[in-house]
Motif scaffolding. Structure first.
Motif, PDB file in Angstrom:
ATOM      1  N   ALA A   6       2.343   1.602  -4.939  1.00  0.00           N
ATOM      2  CA  ALA A   6       3.219   1.145  -3.859  1.00  0.00           C
ATOM      3  C   ALA A   6       2.365   1.116  -2.603  1.00  0.00           C
ATOM      4  CB  ALA A   6       4.399   2.077  -3.677  1.00  0.00           C
ATOM      5  N   GLN A   7       2.590   0.123  -1.779  1.00  0.00           N
ATOM      6  CA  GLN A   7       1.870   0.015  -0.520  1.00  0.00           C
ATOM      7  C   GLN A   7       2.862  -0.186   0.609  1.00  0.00           C
ATOM      8  OE1 GLN A   7      -0.901  -3.216  -1.266  1.00  0.00           O
ATOM      9  NE2 GLN A   7      -2.485  -1.752  -1.810  1.00  0.00           N
ATOM     10  N   MET A   8       2.459   0.236   1.789  1.00  0.00           N
ATOM     11  CA  MET A   8       3.259   0.024   2.971  1.00  0.00           C
ATOM     12  C   MET A   8       2.327  -0.500   4.050  1.00  0.00           C
ATOM     13  SD  MET A   8       5.771   2.639   5.002  1.00  0.00           S
ATOM     14  CE  MET A   8       4.466   3.568   5.764  1.00  0.00           C
ATOM     15  N   SER A   9       2.764  -1.539   4.741  1.00  0.00           N
ATOM     16  CA  SER A   9       1.929  -2.122   5.789  1.00  0.00           C
ATOM     17  C   SER A   9       2.793  -2.517   6.975  1.00  0.00           C
ATOM     18  CB  SER A   9       1.178  -3.344   5.257  1.00  0.00           C
ATOM     19  OG  SER A   9       2.077  -4.349   4.849  1.00  0.00           O
ATOM     20  N   ASN A  10       2.116  -2.753   8.083  1.00  0.00           N
ATOM     21  CA  ASN A  10       2.785  -3.170   9.305  1.00  0.00           C
ATOM     22  C   ASN A  10       2.126  -4.437   9.798  1.00  0.00           C
ATOM     23  OD1 ASN A  10       3.303  -3.508  12.185  1.00  0.00           O
ATOM     24  ND2 ASN A  10       4.363  -1.569  12.013  1.00  0.00           N
ATOM     25  N   THR A  11       2.928  -5.460  10.013  1.00  0.00           N
ATOM     26  CA  THR A  11       2.418  -6.750  10.476  1.00  0.00           C
ATOM     27  C   THR A  11       2.403  -6.852  11.989  1.00  0.00           C
ATOM     28  OG1 THR A  11       4.610  -7.718  10.435  1.00  0.00           O
ATOM     29  CG2 THR A  11       3.296  -7.912   8.411  1.00  0.00           C
ATOM     30  N   GLY A  12       2.830  -5.787  12.659  1.00  0.00           N
ATOM     31  CA  GLY A  12       2.929  -5.813  14.111  1.00  0.00           C
ATOM     32  C   GLY A  12       4.362  -5.883  14.580  1.00  0.00           C
ATOM     33  N   SER A  13       5.277  -6.291  13.698  1.00  0.00           N
ATOM     34  CA  SER A  13       6.685  -6.362  14.087  1.00  0.00           C
ATOM     35  C   SER A  13       7.611  -5.673  13.093  1.00  0.00           C
ATOM     36  CB  SER A  13       7.116  -7.820  14.235  1.00  0.00           C
ATOM     37  OG  SER A  13       7.014  -8.483  12.994  1.00  0.00           O
ATOM     38  N   THR A  14       7.126  -5.368  11.917  1.00  0.00           N
ATOM     39  CA  THR A  14       7.969  -4.756  10.896  1.00  0.00           C
ATOM     40  C   THR A  14       7.107  -3.961   9.923  1.00  0.00           C
ATOM     41  OG1 THR A  14       9.680  -5.230   9.254  1.00  0.00           O
ATOM     42  CG2 THR A  14       7.904  -6.775   9.368  1.00  0.00           C
ATOM     43  N   PRO A  28       9.119  -5.937  -5.607  1.00  0.00           N
ATOM     44  CA  PRO A  28      10.212  -5.189  -4.992  1.00  0.00           C
ATOM     45  C   PRO A  28       9.780  -4.726  -3.590  1.00  0.00           C
ATOM     46  CG  PRO A  28       9.721  -4.363  -7.200  1.00  0.00           C
ATOM     47  CD  PRO A  28       8.654  -5.331  -6.850  1.00  0.00           C
ATOM     48  N   THR A  29      10.609  -4.999  -2.595  1.00  0.00           N
ATOM     49  CA  THR A  29      10.216  -4.763  -1.201  1.00  0.00           C
ATOM     50  C   THR A  29      11.371  -4.205  -0.384  1.00  0.00           C
ATOM     51  OG1 THR A  29       8.677  -6.625  -1.317  1.00  0.00           O
ATOM     52  CG2 THR A  29       9.309  -5.906   0.877  1.00  0.00           C
ATOM     53  N   VAL A  30      11.030  -3.322   0.542  1.00  0.00           N
ATOM     54  CA  VAL A  30      11.952  -2.818   1.559  1.00  0.00           C
ATOM     55  C   VAL A  30      11.281  -3.034   2.901  1.00  0.00           C
ATOM     56  CG1 VAL A  30      13.025  -0.752   2.539  1.00  0.00           C
ATOM     57  CG2 VAL A  30      13.028  -1.093   0.069  1.00  0.00           C
ATOM     58  N   ARG A  31      12.082  -3.449   3.903  1.00  0.00           N
ATOM     59  CA  ARG A  31      11.557  -3.670   5.254  1.00  0.00           C
ATOM     60  C   ARG A  31      12.271  -2.780   6.259  1.00  0.00           C
ATOM     61  NH1 ARG A  31      10.323  -8.417   3.008  1.00  0.00           N
ATOM     62  NH2 ARG A  31       8.742  -9.762   3.885  1.00  0.00           N
ATOM     63  N   TRP A  32      11.505  -2.318   7.228  1.00  0.00           N
ATOM     64  CA  TRP A  32      12.040  -1.631   8.399  1.00  0.00           C
ATOM     65  C   TRP A  32      11.723  -2.524   9.583  1.00  0.00           C
ATOM     66  CZ3 TRP A  32       9.433   1.134   4.600  1.00  0.00           C
ATOM     67  CH2 TRP A  32      10.159   2.160   3.983  1.00  0.00           C
ATOM     68  N   GLU A  33      12.748  -3.020  10.228  1.00  0.00           N
ATOM     69  CA  GLU A  33      12.568  -3.950  11.349  1.00  0.00           C
ATOM     70  C   GLU A  33      12.267  -3.186  12.635  1.00  0.00           C
ATOM     71  OE1 GLU A  33      12.369  -7.211  10.924  1.00  0.00           O
ATOM     72  OE2 GLU A  33      12.900  -7.073   8.808  1.00  0.00           O
ATOM     73  N   PRO A  37       8.859   4.317  15.089  1.00  0.00           N
ATOM     74  CA  PRO A  37       7.765   5.080  14.512  1.00  0.00           C
ATOM     75  C   PRO A  37       7.496   4.669  13.061  1.00  0.00           C
ATOM     76  CG  PRO A  37       9.768   6.389  14.450  1.00  0.00           C
ATOM     77  CD  PRO A  37      10.095   5.097  15.181  1.00  0.00           C
ATOM     78  N   VAL A  38       6.393   5.172  12.539  1.00  0.00           N
ATOM     79  CA  VAL A  38       6.054   4.923  11.133  1.00  0.00           C
ATOM     80  C   VAL A  38       7.181   5.501  10.276  1.00  0.00           C
ATOM     81  CG1 VAL A  38       4.415   5.487   9.300  1.00  0.00           C
ATOM     82  CG2 VAL A  38       3.586   5.037  11.616  1.00  0.00           C
ATOM     83  N   PRO A  39       7.628   4.783   9.242  1.00  0.00           N
ATOM     84  CA  PRO A  39       8.653   5.346   8.358  1.00  0.00           C
ATOM     85  C   PRO A  39       8.214   6.717   7.820  1.00  0.00           C
ATOM     86  CG  PRO A  39       8.397   3.023   7.912  1.00  0.00           C
ATOM     87  CD  PRO A  39       7.292   3.404   8.855  1.00  0.00           C
ATOM     88  N   THR A  40       9.129   7.664   7.883  1.00  0.00           N
ATOM     89  CA  THR A  40       8.820   9.021   7.431  1.00  0.00           C
ATOM     90  C   THR A  40       8.650   9.057   5.914  1.00  0.00           C
ATOM     91  OG1 THR A  40      11.127   9.628   7.095  1.00  0.00           O
ATOM     92  CG2 THR A  40      10.197   9.979   9.325  1.00  0.00           C
TER      93      THR A  40
END
Length: 93
Positions: A6-14, A28-33, A37-40
């Motif tokens: 599993a990977q998590m990245s930030n594009t600058g906006s999400t 399979p993907t989940v987004r935090w808009e 802060p960085v998702p805990t």
């Protein structure tokens, strides 16, 4: 035991967490808009569970820096986290 990454990245906006499934067109993907802060760890664990996965025993999140232009060190840094996961069905009672 089947394990995946599993990977998590930030594009600058999400922030985006996804499970890498080679050969599959949609991962399979989940987004935090949000940018911060960085998702805990708890948020990431819940997101993985919603996708049907869990962090593999003994695995820990690792972070790396990337850049949209590796030849230009003045471009914004992209953070990428990764962890080994397994399908939740693999859990034994």
């Amino acid at each position: 035991m089947v394990t995946l990454t599993a990977q998590m990245s930030n594009t600058g906006s999400t922030w985006r967490l996804y499970v890498v499934l080679y050969g599959e067109p949609d991962w399979p993907t989940v987004r935090w808009e949000r940018t911060g802060p960085v998702p805990t760890v708890a948020e990431r664990r819940a997101a993985l569970a919603a996708l049907g996965y869990e962090v593999a025993p003994g695995a820990a999140w690792s972070w790396t820096e990337d850049s949209r232009d590796p030849n230009n060190d003045s471009t914004p840094v992209l953070l990428i986290a990764a962890v080994t996961v397994r399908p939740r069905e693999a859990v034994t009672s």
